[in-house]
Scaffold this motif. Structure first.
Motif, mmCIF file in Angstrom:
data_model
loop_
_atom_site.group_PDB
_atom_site.id
_atom_site.type_symbol
_atom_site.label_atom_id
_atom_site.label_comp_id
_atom_site.label_asym_id
_atom_site.label_seq_id
_atom_site.Cartn_x
_atom_site.Cartn_y
_atom_site.Cartn_z
ATOM 1 N N LEU A 47 -0.921 8.087 6.404
ATOM 2 C CA LEU A 47 -0.744 7.421 5.111
ATOM 3 C C LEU A 47 -1.822 7.796 4.107
ATOM 4 C CD1 LEU A 47 0.703 5.171 3.389
ATOM 5 C CD2 LEU A 47 -0.939 3.568 4.402
ATOM 6 N N THR A 48 -3.075 7.649 4.483
ATOM 7 C CA THR A 48 -4.179 7.906 3.551
ATOM 8 C C THR A 48 -4.426 9.397 3.383
ATOM 9 O OG1 THR A 48 -5.214 5.814 4.185
ATOM 10 C CG2 THR A 48 -6.602 7.435 3.086
ATOM 11 N N ALA A 49 -4.385 10.148 4.473
ATOM 12 C CA ALA A 49 -4.668 11.579 4.395
ATOM 13 C C ALA A 49 -3.669 12.311 3.515
ATOM 14 C CB ALA A 49 -4.676 12.193 5.799
ATOM 15 N N ASP A 83 -0.145 6.919 10.531
ATOM 16 C CA ASP A 83 -1.515 7.407 10.669
ATOM 17 C C ASP A 83 -1.868 8.480 9.643
ATOM 18 O OD1 ASP A 83 -0.083 9.550 11.701
ATOM 19 O OD2 ASP A 83 -0.889 9.372 13.732
ATOM 20 N N ARG A 114 0.837 -1.208 0.000
ATOM 21 C CA ARG A 114 0.000 0.000 0.000
ATOM 22 C C ARG A 114 0.872 1.259 0.000
ATOM 23 N NH1 ARG A 114 -4.752 2.157 0.308
ATOM 24 N NH2 ARG A 114 -5.331 3.756 1.829
ATOM 25 N N ALA A 165 -2.036 10.991 0.998
ATOM 26 C CA ALA A 165 -1.937 10.406 -0.344
ATOM 27 C C ALA A 165 -2.214 11.410 -1.463
ATOM 28 C CB ALA A 165 -2.861 9.201 -0.452
ATOM 29 N N LEU A 187 0.759 3.937 -3.184
ATOM 30 C CA LEU A 187 0.338 5.325 -2.987
ATOM 31 C C LEU A 187 1.412 6.334 -3.376
ATOM 32 C CD1 LEU A 187 -1.665 5.098 0.371
ATOM 33 C CD2 LEU A 187 -2.575 5.442 -1.942
#
Length: 327
Positions: free
Chosen positions: A314-316, A312, A43, A318, A47
């Motif tokens: 990682l997604t924000a 924490d 992942r 991206a 990303l």
């Protein structure tokens, strides 16, 4: 410069403008299993993050060497690195062999982060002596000489205050020559001076001399403190300045449309004013557009092109990575 660090383009006012790279630091995953760790590495790679890093502490975290090798096995382009190995936990001859093996088995994707050690709880719980910072940094300087000597061709001999090596030929040799990129980070002048003279990538952080992370570090996180650190690095680097990459550890990321309100909360955590909290290179707060603008401005002002964030974020982060990585 070794290790595939990107080519540079000159920019006025900064050291050199390098393409943005983003690192994810993950030392304490929710699950420790072969499948979950491989999935995480995939992942991070998918990303667009450049590097997966693991810290080196003795608390509730995975062991860095095994975890980094597993991440490399699970991916094809993702780089791996320690952020950072504590010099006091391993003899440099042993670490050089581990590092060279990691580099060889990962196909030249390893970055060697080194530090003098700082977390007091590590030392006290493990019964390790915690020497004064000057002693630890002096030992780190010798360790760097030993590690580079072990990476070089032929037998190596060294006689120092802390380490002695007698005709030892380090094997295997790393794939990246003359050695994997060496990363040294810190917030104090002596450590940053050593980094400027010996490292390829210099990480700007707050000064951890107190051994803990709390609001007392705020004064060392301001833009004025960052400018001073960059000045120390430039003065110590001399002719090496143009070859250095500067990175920053971002301890908190909040993607929000209410930047002002969150800044007030950040200020309390860092011991800063709201304005200082928004400006510190060690936090990112705002919409994706605002964060992108902040990172571009900080690269222009300080030369910071490699950005390290925690798992924490990682997604924000991206969308930010998608827009900036490689530019």
């Amino acid at each position: 410069m070794s290790g595939g660090v990107a080519a540079v383009t000159e920019v006025s006012g900064g050291p050199y403008k390098r393409p943005f790279r983003f690192n994810i630091q993950c030392s304490s995953p929710a699950e420790v299993s072969a499948r979950s760790w491989a999935d995480l590495a995939h992942r991070v790679e998918d990303l667009g993050y450049a590097t997966l890093t693991v810290s080196d502490h003795l608390d509730e975290q995975v062991a860095p060497i095994a975890a980094l090798m597993a991440a490399a096995d699970a991916t094809t382009t993702l780089r791996i690195g320690a952020m950072v190995f504590s010099n006091d936990y391993r003899h440099p001859v042993v670490l050089a062999k581990e590092a060279a093996t990691l580099d060889a088995l990962s196909g030249g994707r390893f970055e060697l982060g080194l530090g003098a050690g700082w977390m007091t709880s590590d030392y006290s719980r493990a019964g390790l002596p915690l020497d004064p910072p000057g002693v630890r940094i002096g030992r780190l300087a010798e360790s760097l000489a030993v590690i580079k000597g072990m990476f070089a061709d032929g037998p190596f001999t060294y006689s120092g205050t802390h380490y002695q090596v007698a005709g030892l030929n380090g094997t295997p040799k790393p794939v990246q020559r003359p050695h994997p990129p060496i990363v040294i980070g810190g917030g104090g002048r002596r450590l940053l001076t050593l980094a400027a003279r010996e490292a390829d990538i210099i990480g700007l952080n707050m000064n951890m001399a107190g051994g803990v992370i709390d609001a007392s570090l705020g004064a060392n996180a301001t833009t004025a403190a960052t400018e001073e650190k960059v000045r120390w690095i430039r003065e110590a680097a001399g002719a090496r300045w143009d070859d250095l990459t500067l990175q920053v550890r971002v301890h908190l990321v909040v993607v929000t449309d209410n930047r002002t309100q969150v800044a007030e909360q950040l200020a309390a955590g860092f011991g800063l004013t709201s304005e200082q909290a928004l400006a510190t290179p060690h936090a990112l707060c705002g919409s994706v557009d605002e964060i992108v603008d902040d990172l571009v401005e900080r690269r222009e002002r300080f030369g910071l092109s490699t950005i390290g964030v925690s798992l924490d974020a990682l997604t924000a982060m991206a969308p930010v990575v998608e827009r900036l990585a490689g530019t």
